[in-house]
Design an enzyme around this catalytic site. Structure first.
Site, PDB file in Angstrom:
ATOM      1  N   LYS A 115       0.831  -1.212   0.000  1.00 32.21           N
ATOM      2  CA  LYS A 115       0.000   0.000   0.000  1.00 32.21           C
ATOM      3  C   LYS A 115       0.859   1.254   0.000  1.00 32.21           C
ATOM      4  CE  LYS A 115      -4.459  -1.684   1.158  1.00 32.21           C
ATOM      5  NZ  LYS A 115      -5.740  -1.552   1.830  1.00 32.21           N
ATOM      6  N   LYS A 197      -3.720 -10.056  -6.736  1.00 30.12           N
ATOM      7  CA  LYS A 197      -4.985 -10.287  -6.030  1.00 30.12           C
ATOM      8  C   LYS A 197      -6.111  -9.415  -6.610  1.00 30.12           C
ATOM      9  CE  LYS A 197      -6.229  -8.094  -2.048  1.00 30.12           C
ATOM     10  NZ  LYS A 197      -6.654  -7.788  -0.683  1.00 30.12           N
ATOM     11  N   LYS A 200     -10.727  -4.544  -4.347  1.00 30.40           N
ATOM     12  CA  LYS A 200     -11.807  -3.591  -4.585  1.00 30.40           C
ATOM     13  C   LYS A 200     -11.277  -2.200  -4.907  1.00 30.40           C
ATOM     14  CE  LYS A 200     -13.382  -3.840   0.119  1.00 30.40           C
ATOM     15  NZ  LYS A 200     -12.390  -3.395   1.115  1.00 30.40           N
TER      16      LYS A 200
HETATM   17  P1  ATP Z   1      -8.514  -3.031  -0.516  1.00 31.33           P
HETATM   18  O1  ATP Z   1      -8.320  -3.220  -1.974  1.00 31.33           O
HETATM   19  O2  ATP Z   1      -9.216  -1.751  -0.160  1.00 31.33           O
HETATM   20  O3  ATP Z   1      -7.301  -3.299   0.307  1.00 31.33           O
HETATM   21  P2  ATP Z   1      -9.657  -5.659  -0.314  1.00 31.33           P
HETATM   22  O4  ATP Z   1     -10.418  -5.935  -1.580  1.00 31.33           O
HETATM   23  O5  ATP Z   1      -8.368  -6.341  -0.111  1.00 31.33           O
HETATM   24  O6  ATP Z   1      -9.558  -4.098  -0.096  1.00 31.33           O
HETATM   25  P3  ATP Z   1     -10.572  -5.965   2.438  1.00 31.33           P
HETATM   26  O7  ATP Z   1     -11.629  -5.144   3.042  1.00 31.33           O
HETATM   27  O8  ATP Z   1      -9.176  -5.615   2.776  1.00 31.33           O
HETATM   28  O9  ATP Z   1     -10.679  -6.002   0.847  1.00 31.33           O
HETATM   29  O10 ATP Z   1     -10.826  -7.492   2.750  1.00 31.33           O
HETATM   30  C1  ATP Z   1     -11.990  -8.058   3.297  1.00 31.33           C
HETATM   31  C2  ATP Z   1     -11.833  -9.545   3.344  1.00 31.33           C
HETATM   32  O11 ATP Z   1     -11.832 -10.078   2.007  1.00 31.33           O
HETATM   33  C3  ATP Z   1     -10.514 -10.027   3.975  1.00 31.33           C
HETATM   34  O12 ATP Z   1     -10.766 -11.165   4.767  1.00 31.33           O
HETATM   35  C4  ATP Z   1      -9.664 -10.391   2.798  1.00 31.33           C
HETATM   36  O13 ATP Z   1      -8.712 -11.385   3.125  1.00 31.33           O
HETATM   37  C5  ATP Z   1     -10.691 -10.920   1.823  1.00 31.33           C
HETATM   38  N1  ATP Z   1     -10.241 -10.743   0.440  1.00 31.33           N
HETATM   39  C6  ATP Z   1     -10.007  -9.561  -0.174  1.00 31.33           C
HETATM   40  N2  ATP Z   1      -9.628  -9.761  -1.449  1.00 31.33           N
HETATM   41  C7  ATP Z   1      -9.616 -11.114  -1.641  1.00 31.33           C
HETATM   42  C8  ATP Z   1      -9.297 -11.958  -2.758  1.00 31.33           C
HETATM   43  N3  ATP Z   1      -8.927 -11.431  -3.925  1.00 31.33           N
HETATM   44  N4  ATP Z   1      -9.396 -13.285  -2.600  1.00 31.33           N
HETATM   45  C9  ATP Z   1      -9.800 -13.824  -1.411  1.00 31.33           C
HETATM   46  N5  ATP Z   1     -10.103 -13.084  -0.328  1.00 31.33           N
HETATM   47  C10 ATP Z   1     -10.012 -11.751  -0.424  1.00 31.33           C
END
Ligand code: ATP
Ligand code: LTN
Length: 332
Positions: A115, A197, A200
């Site tokens: 990040k 990964k 969002k």
């Molecule tokens: P950001 O992009 O804002 O960091 P993010 O998409 O990683 O957000 P989080 O709110 O950080 O989302 O994650 C919420 C949950 O979803 C966490 O348990 C995280 O491990 C899971 N998660 C997020 N992205 C993935 C993915 N691509 N595959 C599996 N699990 C995920």
């Protein structure tokens, strides 16, 4: 463990529209714990501000994330669903735990490295101490298990180290939690760059399937997903795009990778991609319908937030009180 009940705890940031990565890696699995555990699921708005947020959007997404929890099957009667900033003990315990967390430990966190590379103009102290606030979330509720995607495993391990360190100085303060990583959806990858990964906050909307995307958009995004120059649907090293699509198909249908290879034997990528889009759209349709109903009633969501915050505060107050007493803070 809180009063003989095992506790499950997790959180999602209202930092963007939720993706099928969030759904398959985390939220879909939360309801599996409702019978056996006392469950707390939090909308972590204080974590979200570690990167810049537009206030109106943060507010809207906080309601939406709560509604999505419920639309994905979390019953607010069986689970405590709440918003982090409504329970002030999170920020207070985080400060205390900051004093029991080492600079070196935080410097090793891969999410911080990723990040800070992505937001090079805003490497703030909150981004650095993000895992300490997460540890406070978890430890306030004497949590036994933390269901998360694999990207959060390192943070839960740091939380364990902080809890053990604190318990050594002040015995029996915190339950030491275990991460639970759902094997099937643990890491859903970007459709545009399948070595990354699915996230969002990705700027390329075509790389990401959102839970709320309509059917045509979902099918179009899968149709455009990056694959390779072969034609056979099989799970193998170096076929990251196809491996990811097979994982997604498997998560939505419960079919094994071998069954999927057999099902699409002799059929091309085009047909497979269409099938992935269809099972995904079919699975999300009822979630989307329920989400719209819930979001239409803001005051019911606010009542839900209030109820969740009251329930959570009761537990949080007890743990914070115990910690403050052990540290030697004067009670008046
Ligand atoms: P950001 O992009 O804002 O960091 P993010 O998409 O990683 O957000 P989080 O709110 O950080 O989302 O994650 C919420 C949950 O979803 C966490 O348990 C995280 O491990 C899971 N998660 C997020 N992205 C993935 C993915 N691509 N595959 C599996 N699990 C995920
Ligand atoms: N850091 C997590 C969200 C999160 C969380 C938590 C997850 C905040 N507090 C406590 C589990 C337990 C993320 O980015 N996904």
């Amino acid at each position: 463990m809180f009063q003989d009940q095992l506790v499950s705890y997790s959180g999602v940031q209202p930092s963007g529209n939720l993706t099928i990565g969030n759904y398959l890696g985390a939220i879909r699995n939360f309801s599996l714990y409702s019978e056996k555990y006392k469950c707390f699921y939090c909308v972590v708005d204080e974590h979200a501000i570690t990167v810049r947020q537009n206030p109106a959007e943060l507010r809207r997404r906080t309601y939406e994330t709560l509604a999505l929890y419920m639309a994905c099957g979390l019953d607010p009667e069986k689970n405590t669903l709440y918003v982090q900033s409504h329970v002030h003990e999170h920020a207070e315990l985080a400060w205390i735990l900051n004093c029991y967390t080492m600079f070196g430990e935080l410097s090793r966190m891969t999410q911080f490295k990723d990040k800070s590379a992505k937001h090079a103009d805003n490497i703030n102290a909150g981004l650095f101490t993000y895992p300490v606030l997460m540890a406070a979330d978890i430890l306030l509720y004497q949590t036994d298990v933390v269901p998360v995607g694999v990207d959060q495993k390192q943070h839960v391990e740091l939380c364990r180290d902080i809890a053990e360190r604190f318990n050594q100085l002040f015995p029996e303060t915190f339950t030491v939690p275990e991460p639970i990583i759902s094997q099937s959806g643990k890491r859903i990858m970007s459709l545009a760059e399948p070595t990354k990964k699915m996230s969002k906050s990705d700027e390329n909307a075509n790389a990401v399937v959102y839970i709320l995307d309509d059917r045509d958009t979902i099918i179009r995004k899968f149709k455009r997903a990056v694959t390779d120059s072969e034609t056979s649907v099989r799970f193998a090293e170096g076929k990251d795009g196809i491996n990811n699509l097979m994982t997604i198909y498997s998560c939505f249908t419960d079919k094994s990778l071998e069954d999927i290879e057999r099902e699409f034997d002799g059929r091309g990528y085009g047909e497979f991609k269409r099938a992935v889009g269809e099972v995904c759209a079919d699975a999300l349709a009822p979630v989307q319908a329920r989400f719209r109903e819930l979001l239409a009633d803001k005051s019911a969501l606010e009542a839900q937030m209030r109820k969740g915050a009251e329930e959570a505060s009761w537990y949080a107050r007890r743990t914070l009180g115990k910690v403050q007493k052990k540290l030697g803070f004067v009670k008046i």
